[in-house]
Design a protein around this motif. Structure first.
Motif, PDB file in Angstrom:
ATOM      1  N   LYS A  48       0.065  -1.810   0.814  1.00  0.00           N
ATOM      2  CA  LYS A  48      -0.314  -1.012  -0.363  1.00  0.00           C
ATOM      3  C   LYS A  48      -1.816  -1.140  -0.637  1.00  0.00           C
ATOM      4  CE  LYS A  48       0.883  -0.298  -5.187  1.00  0.00           C
ATOM      5  NZ  LYS A  48       1.739  -0.714  -6.307  1.00  0.00           N
ATOM      6  N   ARG A  49      -2.362  -2.370  -0.527  1.00  0.00           N
ATOM      7  CA  ARG A  49      -3.803  -2.554  -0.739  1.00  0.00           C
ATOM      8  C   ARG A  49      -4.609  -1.794   0.314  1.00  0.00           C
ATOM      9  NH1 ARG A  49      -2.228  -7.911  -1.769  1.00  0.00           N
ATOM     10  NH2 ARG A  49      -2.810  -8.492   0.351  1.00  0.00           N
ATOM     11  N   GLU A  50      -4.143  -1.833   1.568  1.00  0.00           N
ATOM     12  CA  GLU A  50      -4.847  -1.106   2.630  1.00  0.00           C
ATOM     13  C   GLU A  50      -4.826   0.400   2.363  1.00  0.00           C
ATOM     14  OE1 GLU A  50      -3.120  -2.119   6.379  1.00  0.00           O
ATOM     15  OE2 GLU A  50      -4.038  -4.111   6.420  1.00  0.00           O
ATOM     16  N   ARG A  51      -3.677   0.913   1.968  1.00  0.00           N
ATOM     17  CA  ARG A  51      -3.581   2.343   1.685  1.00  0.00           C
ATOM     18  C   ARG A  51      -4.453   2.728   0.493  1.00  0.00           C
ATOM     19  NH1 ARG A  51       2.920   3.225   2.528  1.00  0.00           N
ATOM     20  NH2 ARG A  51       2.869   3.142   4.806  1.00  0.00           N
ATOM     21  N   GLN A  52      -4.502   1.855  -0.526  1.00  0.00           N
ATOM     22  CA  GLN A  52      -5.343   2.143  -1.686  1.00  0.00           C
ATOM     23  C   GLN A  52      -6.812   2.135  -1.288  1.00  0.00           C
ATOM     24  OE1 GLN A  52      -4.268   3.087  -4.672  1.00  0.00           O
ATOM     25  NE2 GLN A  52      -6.360   3.325  -5.406  1.00  0.00           N
ATOM     26  N   ALA A  53      -7.208   1.192  -0.441  1.00  0.00           N
ATOM     27  CA  ALA A  53      -8.591   1.140   0.026  1.00  0.00           C
ATOM     28  C   ALA A  53      -8.924   2.391   0.841  1.00  0.00           C
ATOM     29  CB  ALA A  53      -8.823  -0.118   0.859  1.00  0.00           C
TER      30      ALA A  53
END
Length: 76
Positions: A48-53
């Motif tokens: 989720k953090r990677e997708r948000q970044a």
């Protein structure tokens, strides 16, 4: 002790030992399952953090390109 009382005592002891072993095995299994859930949650949070970044990077690129280029919505 009579033969019947010895068999009863032996059966009771075996039953109690079996229950204790089963409960410990079940606890280990549950602990492993809960740990796997935590690991899975960490992995989902990382994704989720990677997708948000990636989303934020794309949004910044879009804003930068909009400054340089004129963009129309394509409607006639």
């Amino acid at each position: 002790m009579s033969r019947a009382s010895q068999l009863t005592l032996g059966g009771t002891l075996l039953g109690a030992i079996g229950i204790v072993v089963f409960v410990h095995a079940a606890q280990r299994s549950e602990k492993a399952a809960m740990h796997a859930g935590v690991i899975r949650d960490y992995e989902l949070q990382r994704v989720k953090r990677e997708r948000q970044a990636d989303f934020e990077m794309q949004k910044a690129l879009e804003e930068e390109y909009r400054k340089v280029q004129t963009v129309s919505d394509g409607g006639g």
